[in-house]
Motif scaffolding. Structure first.
Motif, PDB file in Angstrom:
ATOM      1  N   ALA A 237     -11.809   2.646   4.006  1.00 46.40           N
ATOM      2  CA  ALA A 237     -10.683   3.534   4.307  1.00 46.40           C
ATOM      3  C   ALA A 237     -11.123   4.721   5.151  1.00 46.40           C
ATOM      4  N   ASN A 238     -12.267   5.308   4.822  1.00 45.70           N
ATOM      5  CA  ASN A 238     -12.736   6.486   5.551  1.00 45.70           C
ATOM      6  C   ASN A 238     -13.046   6.174   7.007  1.00 45.70           C
TER       7      ASN A 238
ATOM      8  N   ALA B 110      -3.474  -6.257   5.148  1.00 48.92           N
ATOM      9  CA  ALA B 110      -4.824  -5.864   5.530  1.00 48.92           C
ATOM     10  C   ALA B 110      -5.725  -5.866   4.312  1.00 48.92           C
ATOM     11  N   GLY B 111      -7.028  -5.999   4.550  1.00 52.32           N
ATOM     12  CA  GLY B 111      -7.978  -6.090   3.445  1.00 52.32           C
ATOM     13  C   GLY B 111      -7.867  -4.964   2.450  1.00 52.32           C
ATOM     14  N   LEU B 112      -7.616  -3.752   2.931  1.00 58.54           N
ATOM     15  CA  LEU B 112      -7.500  -2.625   2.028  1.00 58.54           C
ATOM     16  C   LEU B 112      -6.346  -2.772   1.059  1.00 58.54           C
TER      17      LEU B 112
ATOM     18  N   ALA C  60      -6.762   5.796 -12.870  1.00 60.86           N
ATOM     19  CA  ALA C  60      -7.997   5.752 -13.647  1.00 60.86           C
ATOM     20  C   ALA C  60      -9.159   5.163 -12.867  1.00 60.86           C
ATOM     21  N   ASP C  61      -8.875   4.236 -11.942  1.00 67.22           N
ATOM     22  CA  ASP C  61      -9.965   3.642 -11.158  1.00 67.22           C
ATOM     23  C   ASP C  61     -10.215   4.379  -9.845  1.00 67.22           C
ATOM     24  N   GLY C  62      -9.420   5.425  -9.559  1.00 72.98           N
ATOM     25  CA  GLY C  62      -9.631   6.247  -8.381  1.00 72.98           C
ATOM     26  C   GLY C  62      -9.061   5.686  -7.097  1.00 72.98           C
ATOM     27  N   LEU C  63      -8.436   4.505  -7.148  1.00 76.34           N
ATOM     28  CA  LEU C  63      -7.905   3.877  -5.940  1.00 76.34           C
ATOM     29  C   LEU C  63      -6.393   4.054  -5.868  1.00 76.34           C
ATOM     30  N   PRO C  64      -5.845   4.240  -4.664  1.00 77.39           N
ATOM     31  CA  PRO C  64      -4.400   4.389  -4.510  1.00 77.39           C
ATOM     32  C   PRO C  64      -3.642   3.112  -4.870  1.00 77.39           C
ATOM     33  N   LEU C  65      -2.346   3.281  -5.024  1.00 80.44           N
ATOM     34  CA  LEU C  65      -1.414   2.168  -5.232  1.00 80.44           C
ATOM     35  C   LEU C  65      -0.553   2.068  -3.974  1.00 80.44           C
ATOM     36  N   VAL C  66      -0.807   1.081  -3.152  1.00 83.98           N
ATOM     37  CA  VAL C  66      -0.087   0.954  -1.882  1.00 83.98           C
ATOM     38  C   VAL C  66       0.263  -0.506  -1.669  1.00 83.98           C
ATOM     39  N   GLY C  67       1.572  -0.802  -1.538  1.00 85.89           N
ATOM     40  CA  GLY C  67       1.960  -2.175  -1.240  1.00 85.89           C
ATOM     41  C   GLY C  67       3.211  -2.598  -1.960  1.00 85.89           C
TER      42      GLY C  67
END
Length: 412
Positions: free
Chosen positions: A115-116, A402-404, A357-364
């Motif tokens: 992502a960065n 996309a993979g992300l 909790a896992d630090g990752l966004p929710l997108v989709g």
């Protein structure tokens, strides 16, 4: 949804929601934005405004637990957890703790590296904005000791092991004070980071809103109470108003995402990680952001003053501002900065960052093909908002996954 939608409603007028609206417009989709508080009313306003890929890291960090759980119960702790019997918060904290391990951090950091690498390019694609991004030169991380500095260098080394190099230069005491005269006597060394940027977040998000309006969209003041999938579209129930209808909807309401998304299979808790900030007027205004990693305090020059920000406070999003958190930031920053009248601070603010909790966004997409979400970015809604908007718009308009987006899957 058998074909691309002609009209999408975006619920949320912060950086994440407005970025999604802008990229949907670029795809040729008609967009309406709704928000109960107006543009940049939440955590998009009072944060530090960093676009700093080198420091955009997963929130669940083994370092949080290194000092022991007891330390997080102190009101002066940079990561504060009040004693609670709230079952939802307790569940989040248990899940968060399980993700504060080296292996979980490496897995999340691999995603953040991807992502960065794309985040700043997404900002460059936003056209028609009156407020620019600014190069962060010099972007300084300042330390009271070499051992404190080594912790950040070790973190950069771990990131490099996962495939992304950080461009930085080590500075001794004289060098760092020459670059930033406002640093206090406690600062003995520093790190100069390259290839970072920053923005005035409130101005930037309002400029983004203006660009969305200029391209034909309306931003409506409305409190969305419920969303229904009607099989031919979506219907949004709003408080004291006529229901809103569209072909699809994006829920980008930050900490409040779960209340609207839960019925569509999004079970991940989005917890308020409240951050605090205020403004001071130093005798020597820095040219670019300063970071004090050991104190977990950020300082950014925003034209009308130096915004000082910090804290990660896990509690209810609507709880009042706690003066003890402001005092904790002041106490931590006072030895590190000079020429500041801390008692003359203004614009005291608290905002609720939406954390997972896992630090990752929710997108989709959700369980419904007409309902999408974008949220849970934690401290990085500003930095990753445009990238999230670009990825989600491509999924909605063209079905691109996309993979992300597999890592950001809201149904995980």
């Amino acid at each position: 949804m058998s074909s691309r939608p002609e009209h999408v409603i975006v619920v949320g007028a912060g950086m994440v929601g407005l970025s999604t609206a802008w990229f949907l417009q670029r795809e040729g989709i008609r967009v309406t934005v709704v928000d109960r508080g107006g543009v940049a009313a939440g955590s998009s306003w009072g944060n530090a405004g960093w676009l700093a890929p080198s420091l955009t890291l997963p929130l669940p960090d083994p370092a949080i637990l290194a000092g022991g759980i007891k330390a997080t119960l102190s009101p002066s702790s940079p990561v504060y957890v009040p004693l609670t019997t709230n079952p939802r918060l307790l569940k989040f904290l248990a899940d968060f703790t399980r993700h504060c391990t080296p292996s979980k951090w490496r897995a999340a950091m691999t995603v953040f590296n991807e992502a960065n690498a794309l985040a700043l390019d997404a900002f460059d694609e936003l056209e028609g904005l009156s407020e620019p991004t600014k190069p962060a030169e010099p972007f300084i991380a300042a330390f009271a000791s070499g051992s404190d500095r080594q912790k950040l260098i070790d973190e950069f080394d771990h990131v490099a092991e996962l495939g992304r190099q950080t461009a930085y230069e080590l500075l001794d005491g004289a060098e760092v004070h020459a670059l930033v005269p406002s640093l206090g006597e406690a600062v003995t060394c520093g790190v100069r980071l390259s290839e970072q940027r920053f923005i005035n977040p409130g101005r930037f998000v309002h400029a983004l809103a203006d660009a969305v309006r200029a391209r034909g969209s309306e931003i409506v003041d409305a409190d969305v109470r419920d969303i229904r999938d009607t099989a031919t579209g979506v219907e949004l129930e709003v408080r004291s108003g006529v229901p809103l209808r569209a072909d699809a909807v994006v829920i980008a309401t930050g900490t409040w995402l779960g209340s609207l998304a839960r019925d569509f299979g999004v079970s991940t808790i989005v917890q308020a990680g409240r951050g605090y900030s205020f403004t001071v007027q130093p005798e020597h205004m820095p040219l670019a952001p300063i970071y004090f990693p050991a104190q977990r305090v950020a300082a950014t020059p925003l034209g009308d003053g130096l915004r000082v920000a910090g804290m990660m406070e896990f509690r209810k999003p609507d709880a009042p501002l706690d003066p003890r958190r402001i005092k904790a930031i002041v106490d931590a920053a006072t030895p590190m900065l000079t020429g500041v009248d801390w008692d003359a601070r203004t614009d005291e603010w608290v905002g609720s960052r939406p954390c997972t909790a896992d630090g990752l966004p929710l997108v989709g997409r959700t369980r419904s093909p007409r309902v999408f979400v974008s949220g849970g970015h934690g401290m990085w809604g500003i930095a990753l908002g445009p990238l999230s908007g670009k990825l989600l718009a491509a999924q909605i308009a063209r079905g691109e996954d996309a993979g992300l987006l597999s890592s950001f899957d809201p149904l995980r």
